[in-house]
Design an enzyme around this catalytic site. Sequence first.
Site, PDB file in Angstrom:
ATOM      1  N   ASP A 175     -35.387  87.653  -9.290  1.00 56.54           N
ATOM      2  CA  ASP A 175     -34.083  87.018  -9.053  1.00 56.54           C
ATOM      3  C   ASP A 175     -33.111  87.629 -10.067  1.00 56.54           C
ATOM      4  O   ASP A 175     -33.163  87.334 -11.265  1.00 56.54           O
ATOM      5  CB  ASP A 175     -34.206  85.496  -9.223  1.00 56.54           C
ATOM      6  CG  ASP A 175     -32.952  84.770  -8.737  1.00 56.54           C
ATOM      7  OD1 ASP A 175     -31.964  85.446  -8.392  1.00 56.54           O
ATOM      8  OD2 ASP A 175     -32.974  83.525  -8.719  1.00 56.54           O
ATOM      9  N   VAL A 176     -32.259  88.494  -9.552  1.00 58.63           N
ATOM     10  CA  VAL A 176     -31.380  89.310 -10.411  1.00 58.63           C
ATOM     11  C   VAL A 176     -30.084  88.532 -10.663  1.00 58.63           C
ATOM     12  O   VAL A 176     -29.330  88.264  -9.736  1.00 58.63           O
ATOM     13  CB  VAL A 176     -31.078  90.652  -9.687  1.00 58.63           C
ATOM     14  CG1 VAL A 176     -30.190  91.529 -10.546  1.00 58.63           C
ATOM     15  CG2 VAL A 176     -32.381  91.358  -9.330  1.00 58.63           C
ATOM     16  N   GLY A 177     -29.851  88.157 -11.930  1.00 61.84           N
ATOM     17  CA  GLY A 177     -28.696  87.291 -12.242  1.00 61.84           C
ATOM     18  C   GLY A 177     -28.976  85.897 -11.697  1.00 61.84           C
ATOM     19  O   GLY A 177     -28.138  85.276 -11.059  1.00 61.84           O
ATOM     20  N   GLY A 178     -30.160  85.406 -11.993  1.00 57.69           N
ATOM     21  CA  GLY A 178     -30.654  84.158 -11.370  1.00 57.69           C
ATOM     22  C   GLY A 178     -30.147  82.882 -11.997  1.00 57.69           C
ATOM     23  O   GLY A 178     -30.560  81.798 -11.582  1.00 57.69           O
ATOM     24  N   GLY A 179     -29.283  82.980 -13.015  1.00 60.53           N
ATOM     25  CA  GLY A 179     -28.726  81.771 -13.631  1.00 60.53           C
ATOM     26  C   GLY A 179     -29.810  80.932 -14.281  1.00 60.53           C
ATOM     27  O   GLY A 179     -30.754  81.469 -14.876  1.00 60.53           O
ATOM     28  N   ASP A 200     -31.389  87.502 -16.440  1.00 58.20           N
ATOM     29  CA  ASP A 200     -29.986  87.102 -16.647  1.00 58.20           C
ATOM     30  C   ASP A 200     -29.648  87.360 -18.106  1.00 58.20           C
ATOM     31  O   ASP A 200     -30.522  87.735 -18.907  1.00 58.20           O
ATOM     32  CB  ASP A 200     -29.755  85.623 -16.260  1.00 58.20           C
ATOM     33  CG  ASP A 200     -28.309  85.360 -15.797  1.00 58.20           C
ATOM     34  OD1 ASP A 200     -27.375  85.603 -16.595  1.00 58.20           O
ATOM     35  OD2 ASP A 200     -28.119  84.934 -14.646  1.00 58.20           O
ATOM     36  N   PHE A 228     -28.188  93.296 -15.586  1.00 59.32           N
ATOM     37  CA  PHE A 228     -28.570  93.953 -14.325  1.00 59.32           C
ATOM     38  C   PHE A 228     -27.897  95.312 -14.151  1.00 59.32           C
ATOM     39  O   PHE A 228     -28.063  95.955 -13.131  1.00 59.32           O
ATOM     40  CB  PHE A 228     -28.394  93.044 -13.115  1.00 59.32           C
ATOM     41  CG  PHE A 228     -27.082  92.294 -12.980  1.00 59.32           C
ATOM     42  CD1 PHE A 228     -25.864  92.921 -13.170  1.00 59.32           C
ATOM     43  CD2 PHE A 228     -27.098  90.953 -12.617  1.00 59.32           C
ATOM     44  CE1 PHE A 228     -24.672  92.222 -13.007  1.00 59.32           C
ATOM     45  CE2 PHE A 228     -25.911  90.241 -12.457  1.00 59.32           C
ATOM     46  CZ  PHE A 228     -24.688  90.885 -12.660  1.00 59.32           C
ATOM     47  N   HIS A 246     -20.358  89.487  -4.979  1.00 61.29           N
ATOM     48  CA  HIS A 246     -18.947  89.086  -4.816  1.00 61.29           C
ATOM     49  C   HIS A 246     -18.227  88.906  -6.152  1.00 61.29           C
ATOM     50  O   HIS A 246     -17.012  88.815  -6.190  1.00 61.29           O
ATOM     51  CB  HIS A 246     -18.822  87.845  -3.914  1.00 61.29           C
ATOM     52  CG  HIS A 246     -19.278  86.562  -4.529  1.00 61.29           C
ATOM     53  ND1 HIS A 246     -19.072  85.344  -3.921  1.00 61.29           N
ATOM     54  CD2 HIS A 246     -19.941  86.293  -5.691  1.00 61.29           C
ATOM     55  CE1 HIS A 246     -19.564  84.387  -4.695  1.00 61.29           C
ATOM     56  NE2 HIS A 246     -20.094  84.940  -5.760  1.00 61.29           N
ATOM     57  N   ASP A 247     -19.010  88.876  -7.242  1.00 60.29           N
ATOM     58  CA  ASP A 247     -18.402  88.757  -8.582  1.00 60.29           C
ATOM     59  C   ASP A 247     -17.871  90.095  -9.094  1.00 60.29           C
ATOM     60  O   ASP A 247     -17.329  90.145 -10.203  1.00 60.29           O
ATOM     61  CB  ASP A 247     -19.447  88.301  -9.611  1.00 60.29           C
ATOM     62  CG  ASP A 247     -19.913  86.876  -9.402  1.00 60.29           C
ATOM     63  OD1 ASP A 247     -19.283  86.148  -8.625  1.00 60.29           O
ATOM     64  OD2 ASP A 247     -20.920  86.498 -10.029  1.00 60.29           O
TER      65      ASP A 247
HETATM   66  C1  SAM Z   1     -22.224  83.481  -9.705  1.00 64.36           C
HETATM   67  S1  SAM Z   1     -23.557  83.341 -10.815  1.00 64.36           S
HETATM   68  C2  SAM Z   1     -24.922  83.257  -9.677  1.00 64.36           C
HETATM   69  C3  SAM Z   1     -26.140  82.692 -10.314  1.00 64.36           C
HETATM   70  C4  SAM Z   1     -27.331  82.516  -9.362  1.00 64.36           C
HETATM   71  N1  SAM Z   1     -27.781  83.786  -8.803  1.00 64.36           N
HETATM   72  C5  SAM Z   1     -26.966  81.562  -8.251  1.00 64.36           C
HETATM   73  O1  SAM Z   1     -26.819  81.990  -7.096  1.00 64.36           O
HETATM   74  O2  SAM Z   1     -26.812  80.373  -8.555  1.00 64.36           O
HETATM   75  C6  SAM Z   1     -23.668  84.994 -11.465  1.00 64.36           C
HETATM   76  C7  SAM Z   1     -24.788  85.191 -12.451  1.00 64.36           C
HETATM   77  O3  SAM Z   1     -24.778  86.562 -12.876  1.00 64.36           O
HETATM   78  C8  SAM Z   1     -25.094  86.590 -14.243  1.00 64.36           C
HETATM   79  N2  SAM Z   1     -24.606  87.830 -14.832  1.00 64.36           N
HETATM   80  C9  SAM Z   1     -23.333  88.244 -15.036  1.00 64.36           C
HETATM   81  N3  SAM Z   1     -23.312  89.466 -15.575  1.00 64.36           N
HETATM   82  C10 SAM Z   1     -24.608  89.841 -15.721  1.00 64.36           C
HETATM   83  C11 SAM Z   1     -25.253  91.007 -16.205  1.00 64.36           C
HETATM   84  N4  SAM Z   1     -24.550  92.048 -16.652  1.00 64.36           N
HETATM   85  N5  SAM Z   1     -26.596  91.058 -16.199  1.00 64.36           N
HETATM   86  C12 SAM Z   1     -27.345  90.007 -15.741  1.00 64.36           C
HETATM   87  N6  SAM Z   1     -26.783  88.866 -15.260  1.00 64.36           N
HETATM   88  C13 SAM Z   1     -25.438  88.792 -15.249  1.00 64.36           C
HETATM   89  C14 SAM Z   1     -24.399  85.378 -14.788  1.00 64.36           C
HETATM   90  O4  SAM Z   1     -24.876  85.027 -16.050  1.00 64.36           O
HETATM   91  C15 SAM Z   1     -24.678  84.355 -13.709  1.00 64.36           C
HETATM   92  O5  SAM Z   1     -25.877  83.672 -13.940  1.00 64.36           O
END
Ligand code: SAM
Length: 335
Positions: A175-179, A200, A228, A246-247
């Site tokens: 789960d990449v950027g899984g919060g 994350d 990531f 989308h971020d």
């Molecule tokens: C919009 S949240 C989505 C979190 C989770 N995937 C969800 O759907 O609930 C974006 C996530 O990306 C992570 N994030 C942002 N930049 C990142 C990076 N460079 N490497 C890893 N994670 C990152 C944030 O910390 C956050 O948890």
Amino acid sequence: MTTHDKDRQEFLRLAGLATPMALRVAVTLGLPDRLSGEGAAAVDLAAELGQSPLALDLLLGHLTTLGVLERTSTGYRTTEYGAKLRADAGNGLAGLLDMNAAGGRGELAFVELAHSIATGQAGYIRRYGKDFWADLAENPHLRETFDRQMTQRFLTQVPRFVAGFDWSRFGTLVDVGGGHGSLLAAILKANPSMRGHLVDLAPTAAVAEKEMREQGLEDRAEVTAGSFFDPLPGGADAYLLSDILHDWDDEHAHRVLARCAEAAHPAGRVLVIEAVGGLGAQTEWDLVMLVLYGGRERRLDELRELAAAHGLVFDSVTTLTEQRSLLEFRLQDIP
Ligand SMILES: C[S@@+](CC[C@H](N)C(=O)[O-])C[C@H]1O[C@@H](n2cnc3c(N)ncnc32)[C@H](O)[C@@H]1O
């Protein structure tokens, strides 16, 4: 009232900033919480909170017009309706409106929408002098409130994400950027043969690790603190990007997809959960993504094209909820 007057009023209701800002200031000052029960007199409240008595009374008056507060013989108190704005209401609203929390602070970047439209860049950077993620990195309260907001927004959706797709096809899922890991935890719980790995940024990963332990998943779930944009744990069956692309603008979205494609084994899959333009994404959120991050809700053809640049072939799209779809990509067969 003529139609002309009605239209004018409707536009002013949509575009006027006084009411949205009054609600945001009220929540930031904690008024719905503080005025619950007996309530308080404006002058006492002003002294307690270090506000102008005259100005605070104007705010309380407007909140009364809105039905958030009601007058008592001695001052104001929170109504049942207004109690939905309390920090403990359990609906996440206070976190979204509080201007000291990530959600509320982010929305204020909308004053830079014209800049975003002119340049295609995030208004956030122009308002705060740094991008959203740098701001979170420098301010632990913003980081915590953002992560909580992310978990809260999916509370009712996670069960549908889990039920709406056959996750059991995969032995291992990154789960990449899984919060904080609420989605990964739910997937693993529903699929006892699967193993998961969440990546994350450090403060978020630390909470995710604790979450996995608390859910009794420490034997099947690994957590790595890292970016990531750097190499991801290799050789998994599937790489999940949930509300990640989308971020980011195209350049960064390409970099994340490249990391997934290079990490996956040859039969591996990349799974993208997003609000897809034309498949339920709301236009309002296009603007939110633009202003906050310089991102947007991409259409299916845009996501296919992004992925194709990394040898990822679009396989299928599954509708998970009214607003979220899951796109599955496989690696191009090497001839
Ligand atoms: C919009 S949240 C989505 C979190 C989770 N995937 C969800 O759907 O609930 C974006 C996530 O990306 C992570 N994030 C942002 N930049 C990142 C990076 N460079 N490497 C890893 N994670 C990152 C944030 O910390 C956050 O948890």
